[in-house]
Design a protein around this motif. Structure first.
Motif, PDB file in Angstrom:
ATOM      1  N   LYS A  52       2.133   7.185  -6.764  1.00  0.00           N
ATOM      2  CA  LYS A  52       1.150   8.044  -7.174  1.00  0.00           C
ATOM      3  C   LYS A  52       1.458   9.404  -6.758  1.00  0.00           C
ATOM      4  CE  LYS A  52      -2.546   5.160  -6.034  1.00  0.00           C
ATOM      5  NZ  LYS A  52      -4.004   5.282  -5.089  1.00  0.00           N
ATOM      6  N   THR A  53       2.652   9.848  -5.890  1.00  0.00           N
ATOM      7  CA  THR A  53       3.043  10.898  -5.412  1.00  0.00           C
ATOM      8  C   THR A  53       4.377  11.552  -6.262  1.00  0.00           C
ATOM      9  OG1 THR A  53       2.042  10.158  -3.160  1.00  0.00           O
ATOM     10  CG2 THR A  53       3.789  12.133  -3.315  1.00  0.00           C
ATOM     11  N   ALA A  72      -0.305  11.463   4.540  1.00  0.00           N
ATOM     12  CA  ALA A  72      -1.118  10.447   3.655  1.00  0.00           C
ATOM     13  C   ALA A  72      -0.149   9.021   3.865  1.00  0.00           C
ATOM     14  CB  ALA A  72      -0.816  10.779   2.179  1.00  0.00           C
ATOM     15  N   VAL A  73       0.918   9.103   4.081  1.00  0.00           N
ATOM     16  CA  VAL A  73       1.404   7.952   4.513  1.00  0.00           C
ATOM     17  C   VAL A  73       1.272   7.441   5.903  1.00  0.00           C
ATOM     18  CG1 VAL A  73       4.111   6.709   4.764  1.00  0.00           C
ATOM     19  CG2 VAL A  73       3.705   8.240   2.825  1.00  0.00           C
ATOM     20  N   SER A 113       0.681  -1.272  -0.009  1.00  0.00           N
ATOM     21  CA  SER A 113       0.031  -0.039  -0.227  1.00  0.00           C
ATOM     22  C   SER A 113       0.850   1.330   0.151  1.00  0.00           C
ATOM     23  CB  SER A 113      -0.790   0.038   1.287  1.00  0.00           C
ATOM     24  OG  SER A 113      -2.011  -0.964   1.125  1.00  0.00           O
ATOM     25  N   ILE A 114       2.130   1.042   0.665  1.00  0.00           N
ATOM     26  CA  ILE A 114       2.855   2.313   0.938  1.00  0.00           C
ATOM     27  C   ILE A 114       3.660   2.484  -0.504  1.00  0.00           C
ATOM     28  CG2 ILE A 114       5.112   3.299   1.655  1.00  0.00           C
ATOM     29  CD1 ILE A 114       4.130   1.509   4.540  1.00  0.00           C
ATOM     30  N   GLN A 120       2.312   1.452  -3.600  1.00  0.00           N
ATOM     31  CA  GLN A 120       1.201   2.250  -4.691  1.00  0.00           C
ATOM     32  C   GLN A 120       1.075   3.776  -4.208  1.00  0.00           C
ATOM     33  OE1 GLN A 120      -2.239   0.115  -3.866  1.00  0.00           O
ATOM     34  NE2 GLN A 120      -1.401  -1.652  -4.899  1.00  0.00           N
ATOM     35  N   LEU A 121       1.036   4.136  -3.006  1.00  0.00           N
ATOM     36  CA  LEU A 121       0.802   5.630  -2.339  1.00  0.00           C
ATOM     37  C   LEU A 121       1.912   6.481  -3.050  1.00  0.00           C
ATOM     38  CD1 LEU A 121      -0.556   8.078  -1.227  1.00  0.00           C
ATOM     39  CD2 LEU A 121       0.623   7.514   0.968  1.00  0.00           C
ATOM     40  N   THR A 180      -1.982   5.713   5.833  1.00  0.00           N
ATOM     41  CA  THR A 180      -2.150   4.206   5.305  1.00  0.00           C
ATOM     42  C   THR A 180      -2.340   3.013   6.510  1.00  0.00           C
ATOM     43  OG1 THR A 180      -0.614   5.098   3.451  1.00  0.00           O
ATOM     44  CG2 THR A 180      -0.905   2.642   3.629  1.00  0.00           C
ATOM     45  N   CYS A 235       2.264  14.641   2.024  1.00  0.00           N
ATOM     46  CA  CYS A 235       2.746  13.434   1.860  1.00  0.00           C
ATOM     47  C   CYS A 235       3.030  12.591   3.214  1.00  0.00           C
ATOM     48  CB  CYS A 235       4.241  13.520   0.983  1.00  0.00           C
ATOM     49  SG  CYS A 235       4.825  11.941   0.728  1.00  0.00           S
TER      50      CYS A 235
END
Length: 97
Positions: A28-29, A60-61, A21-22, A24-25, A64, A57
């Motif tokens: 996109k960043t 958002a992390v 998941s990290i 993927q994030l 997660t 950022c």
């Protein structure tokens, strides 16, 4: 006023199953990348145009699922225009490492 460049790194402590998941994030960043991975932690680098982007950022992390904590390790900011400056060694320091 000059645009700024912010360069930062932070350690992300996470459950092992959260790494995908990290990743993927981060994909996109813009300006973000994972520099190192280990079981339960990774080092994230981020280059952006301001403190707000950096904090967004990090938030958002942190949000997660499976992330335990995000710790800022390094942060540097300077005007965009200085990145193209050619640095010359000071005469007294020439030849020193």
């Amino acid at each position: 006023m000059d645009d700024e460049v912010h360069i930062a790194s932070f350690i992300v402590h996470h459950r092992p199953d959260a790494l995908a998941s990290i990743e993927q994030l981060v994909a996109k960043t813009p300006g973000a990348e994972i520099a190192a991975r280990d079981t339960g932690r990774c080092i994230l680098l981020h280059e952006c145009g301001g403190t707000r982007e950096l904090l967004a950022c990090m938030d958002a992390v942190q949000a997660t699922p499976g992330v335990v904590g995000v710790s800022l390790v390094y942060h540097h900011a300077e005007p965009q225009s200085t990145l193209s400056d050619i640095l010359q060694p000071h005469p007294e320091e020439e030849g020193r490492l």
